[in-house]
Design a protein around this motif. Structure first.
Motif, PDB file in Angstrom:
ATOM      1  N   GLY A  93       0.850  -1.313   0.125  1.00 59.76           N
ATOM      2  CA  GLY A  93       0.063  -0.004   0.136  1.00 59.76           C
ATOM      3  C   GLY A  93       0.988   1.331  -0.085  1.00 59.76           C
ATOM      4  N   GLN A  94      -0.067   2.305  -0.413  1.00 61.29           N
ATOM      5  CA  GLN A  94       0.907   3.647  -0.098  1.00 61.29           C
ATOM      6  C   GLN A  94       0.156   4.602   0.599  1.00 61.29           C
ATOM      7  OE1 GLN A  94       1.581   4.538  -4.447  1.00 61.29           O
ATOM      8  NE2 GLN A  94       3.801   4.218  -4.108  1.00 61.29           N
ATOM      9  N   PHE A  95       0.595   5.577   1.342  1.00 60.76           N
ATOM     10  CA  PHE A  95       0.100   6.866   2.025  1.00 60.76           C
ATOM     11  C   PHE A  95       0.958   7.771   0.950  1.00 60.76           C
ATOM     12  CE2 PHE A  95       0.366   4.173   5.366  1.00 60.76           C
ATOM     13  CZ  PHE A  95      -0.637   4.203   6.001  1.00 60.76           C
ATOM     14  N   ILE A  96      -0.117   8.653   0.454  1.00 62.09           N
ATOM     15  CA  ILE A  96       0.292   9.856  -0.170  1.00 62.09           C
ATOM     16  C   ILE A  96      -0.157  11.073   0.466  1.00 62.09           C
ATOM     17  CG2 ILE A  96       0.019  10.845  -2.514  1.00 62.09           C
ATOM     18  CD1 ILE A  96      -0.813   7.474  -2.864  1.00 62.09           C
ATOM     19  N   PHE A  97       0.638  11.801   1.031  1.00 64.21           N
ATOM     20  CA  PHE A  97       0.116  12.806   1.989  1.00 64.21           C
ATOM     21  C   PHE A  97       0.402  14.238   1.402  1.00 64.21           C
ATOM     22  CE2 PHE A  97       1.550   9.573   5.450  1.00 64.21           C
ATOM     23  CZ  PHE A  97       0.413   9.407   5.952  1.00 64.21           C
ATOM     24  N   PRO A  98      -0.486  15.251   1.273  1.00 58.89           N
ATOM     25  CA  PRO A  98      -0.087  16.205   0.609  1.00 58.89           C
ATOM     26  C   PRO A  98       0.502  17.206   1.725  1.00 58.89           C
ATOM     27  CG  PRO A  98      -2.669  16.063   1.278  1.00 58.89           C
ATOM     28  CD  PRO A  98      -1.854  14.827   1.458  1.00 58.89           C
ATOM     29  N   LYS A  99       1.298  18.109   1.301  1.00 55.76           N
ATOM     30  CA  LYS A  99       2.035  19.047   2.020  1.00 55.76           C
ATOM     31  C   LYS A  99       0.986  19.722   3.278  1.00 55.76           C
ATOM     32  CE  LYS A  99       4.780  22.269   0.095  1.00 55.76           C
ATOM     33  NZ  LYS A  99       5.745  23.448  -0.058  1.00 55.76           N
ATOM     34  N   VAL A 141      -5.783   7.311   7.244  1.00 52.24           N
ATOM     35  CA  VAL A 141      -6.445   6.560   6.379  1.00 52.24           C
ATOM     36  C   VAL A 141      -6.956   7.355   4.938  1.00 52.24           C
ATOM     37  CG1 VAL A 141      -8.584   5.280   6.458  1.00 52.24           C
ATOM     38  CG2 VAL A 141      -6.979   4.569   8.005  1.00 52.24           C
ATOM     39  N   PRO A 142      -7.321   8.451   5.117  1.00 49.95           N
ATOM     40  CA  PRO A 142      -7.762   9.251   3.857  1.00 49.95           C
ATOM     41  C   PRO A 142      -6.714   9.243   2.864  1.00 49.95           C
ATOM     42  CG  PRO A 142      -8.708  10.454   5.812  1.00 49.95           C
ATOM     43  CD  PRO A 142      -7.734   9.246   6.282  1.00 49.95           C
ATOM     44  N   PHE A 143      -5.504   9.143   3.272  1.00 52.84           N
ATOM     45  CA  PHE A 143      -4.314   9.372   2.410  1.00 52.84           C
ATOM     46  C   PHE A 143      -3.863   7.997   2.094  1.00 52.84           C
ATOM     47  CE2 PHE A 143      -5.034  12.943   5.049  1.00 52.84           C
ATOM     48  CZ  PHE A 143      -5.171  14.011   4.210  1.00 52.84           C
ATOM     49  N   PHE A 144      -4.482   6.819   2.359  1.00 54.69           N
ATOM     50  CA  PHE A 144      -3.742   5.529   2.004  1.00 54.69           C
ATOM     51  C   PHE A 144      -4.553   4.718   1.138  1.00 54.69           C
ATOM     52  CE2 PHE A 144      -3.805   0.762   3.233  1.00 54.69           C
ATOM     53  CZ  PHE A 144      -2.331   0.798   2.937  1.00 54.69           C
ATOM     54  N   ILE A 145      -4.109   3.992   0.370  1.00 54.12           N
ATOM     55  CA  ILE A 145      -4.649   3.165  -0.803  1.00 54.12           C
ATOM     56  C   ILE A 145      -3.834   1.769  -0.374  1.00 54.12           C
ATOM     57  CG2 ILE A 145      -3.098   3.861  -2.426  1.00 54.12           C
ATOM     58  CD1 ILE A 145      -5.642   3.566  -4.190  1.00 54.12           C
ATOM     59  N   ASP A 146      -4.730   0.796  -0.266  1.00 55.70           N
ATOM     60  CA  ASP A 146      -4.556  -0.559  -0.265  1.00 55.70           C
ATOM     61  C   ASP A 146      -4.120  -1.057  -1.791  1.00 55.70           C
ATOM     62  OD1 ASP A 146      -3.949  -3.484  -0.059  1.00 55.70           O
ATOM     63  OD2 ASP A 146      -5.561  -3.356   1.674  1.00 55.70           O
ATOM     64  N   LEU A 147      -2.954  -1.412  -1.926  1.00 59.98           N
ATOM     65  CA  LEU A 147      -2.692  -2.012  -3.407  1.00 59.98           C
ATOM     66  C   LEU A 147      -2.377  -3.749  -3.479  1.00 59.98           C
ATOM     67  CD1 LEU A 147      -0.448   1.028  -4.093  1.00 59.98           C
ATOM     68  CD2 LEU A 147      -2.652   0.792  -5.103  1.00 59.98           C
ATOM     69  N   THR A 148      -2.865  -4.177  -2.413  1.00 59.37           N
ATOM     70  CA  THR A 148      -2.476  -5.574  -2.461  1.00 59.37           C
ATOM     71  C   THR A 148      -3.266  -6.570  -3.483  1.00 59.37           C
ATOM     72  OG1 THR A 148      -2.535  -5.506   0.008  1.00 59.37           O
ATOM     73  CG2 THR A 148      -2.603  -7.658  -0.987  1.00 59.37           C
ATOM     74  N   ALA A 149      -4.547  -6.312  -3.638  1.00 54.60           N
ATOM     75  CA  ALA A 149      -5.164  -6.934  -4.830  1.00 54.60           C
ATOM     76  C   ALA A 149      -5.267  -6.392  -5.994  1.00 54.60           C
ATOM     77  CB  ALA A 149      -6.629  -7.301  -4.052  1.00 54.60           C
ATOM     78  N   LYS A 150      -5.978  -5.285  -6.071  1.00 57.84           N
ATOM     79  CA  LYS A 150      -6.031  -4.483  -7.293  1.00 57.84           C
ATOM     80  C   LYS A 150      -5.951  -3.055  -6.967  1.00 57.84           C
ATOM     81  CE  LYS A 150     -11.200  -3.715  -6.780  1.00 57.84           C
ATOM     82  NZ  LYS A 150     -11.376  -2.540  -6.984  1.00 57.84           N
ATOM     83  N   ARG A 151      -5.628  -2.213  -8.242  1.00 59.16           N
ATOM     84  CA  ARG A 151      -5.343  -0.932  -8.153  1.00 59.16           C
ATOM     85  C   ARG A 151      -6.656   0.108  -8.354  1.00 59.16           C
ATOM     86  NH1 ARG A 151      -0.516  -2.728  -8.151  1.00 59.16           N
ATOM     87  NH2 ARG A 151       1.261  -2.370  -9.481  1.00 59.16           N
ATOM     88  N   ASP A 152      -6.870   0.754  -7.348  1.00 62.19           N
ATOM     89  CA  ASP A 152      -8.177   1.668  -7.588  1.00 62.19           C
ATOM     90  C   ASP A 152      -7.488   3.204  -8.515  1.00 62.19           C
ATOM     91  OD1 ASP A 152      -9.954   3.711  -7.661  1.00 62.19           O
ATOM     92  OD2 ASP A 152     -10.464   3.357  -5.738  1.00 62.19           O
ATOM     93  N   VAL A 153      -7.335   2.841  -9.749  1.00 57.62           N
ATOM     94  CA  VAL A 153      -6.854   3.935 -10.623  1.00 57.62           C
ATOM     95  C   VAL A 153      -7.461   5.411 -10.415  1.00 57.62           C
ATOM     96  CG1 VAL A 153      -6.202   4.778 -12.999  1.00 57.62           C
ATOM     97  CG2 VAL A 153      -6.172   2.266 -12.526  1.00 57.62           C
ATOM     98  N   GLU A 154      -8.673   5.510  -9.906  1.00 56.81           N
ATOM     99  CA  GLU A 154      -9.104   6.795  -9.763  1.00 56.81           C
ATOM    100  C   GLU A 154      -8.866   7.349  -8.488  1.00 56.81           C
ATOM    101  OE1 GLU A 154     -13.933   8.250  -8.883  1.00 56.81           O
ATOM    102  OE2 GLU A 154     -13.742   6.977 -10.799  1.00 56.81           O
ATOM    103  N   LYS A 155      -8.801   6.444  -7.414  1.00 55.74           N
ATOM    104  CA  LYS A 155      -8.198   7.017  -6.371  1.00 55.74           C
ATOM    105  C   LYS A 155      -6.889   7.344  -6.256  1.00 55.74           C
ATOM    106  CE  LYS A 155      -8.074   6.246  -1.294  1.00 55.74           C
ATOM    107  NZ  LYS A 155      -8.447   5.566   0.156  1.00 55.74           N
ATOM    108  N   LEU A 156      -6.023   6.449  -7.040  1.00 61.42           N
ATOM    109  CA  LEU A 156      -4.448   6.887  -6.997  1.00 61.42           C
ATOM    110  C   LEU A 156      -4.266   8.210  -7.943  1.00 61.42           C
ATOM    111  CD1 LEU A 156      -3.145   3.131  -8.068  1.00 61.42           C
ATOM    112  CD2 LEU A 156      -2.278   4.762  -6.243  1.00 61.42           C
TER     113      LEU A 156
END
Length: 162
Positions: A93-99, A141-156
């Motif tokens: 998974g990835q956390f993508i935190f805005p500044k 959590v709002p800045f996290f995306i679980d990429l284990t199974a599939k990628r939610d391209v829209e959320k990414l």
């Protein structure tokens, strides 16, 4: 670098833009620290480490000052987003935190706020946390995306480029 290779795959899936101005952060090499840009956005990336005694994953981000002492990153010079990649056996998974959230949470130094040189992150797959860790997980959590199974391209796309 495992996290950079993974990041490149994700970016190729969600954007036609290429990664530019890649710079390895030597002082954070152990956490695969890099800075780069994609289009008009700038990013800092890290690979989080699992620690044996505490839940969650640990990551550092600091730089040297003029006296060669470690210091937190400054809000003024920090990139637009901080990407933290988590690998845990089959989980990814990835956390993508805005500044802005990093400023709000006192992680980047600004004004009278010292900032932090490390952070513990808690993906949504971790439960049974103590109250402090659970509170941290809630804002993360709002800045996290679980990429284990599939990628939610829209959320990414939203996390990376919104």
């Amino acid at each position: 670098m495992e996290s950079l290779d993974y990041l490149l795959k994700i970016l190729a899936e969600i954007s036609q833009l290429s990664l530019e101005k890649l710079q390895v952060e030597e002082q954070n090499k152990e956490y695969e620290g890099v800075i780069f840009s994609v289009g008009k956005q700038t990013f800092r990336s890290r690979k989080a480490k699992q620690t044996p005694k505490k839940a969650g994953y640990f990551v550092v981000f600091w730089e040297k000052d003029d006296q060669n002492k470690n210091q937190p990153y400054d809000a003024i010079t920090a990139p637009d987003k901080l990407v933290i990649t988590v690998f845990d056996q089959e989980k990814k998974g990835q956390f993508i935190f805005p500044k802005e959230i990093l400023i709000e949470k006192g992680i980047l130094s600004h004004g009278k706020i010292t900032g932090k040189m490390a952070l513990r992150v808690y993906p949504d797959w971790i439960d049974e946390l103590n109250p402090t860790a659970a509170a941290t997980q809630r804002w993360q959590v709002p800045f996290f995306i679980d990429l284990t199974a599939k990628r939610d391209v829209e959320k990414l796309n939203e996390l990376y480029f919104a």
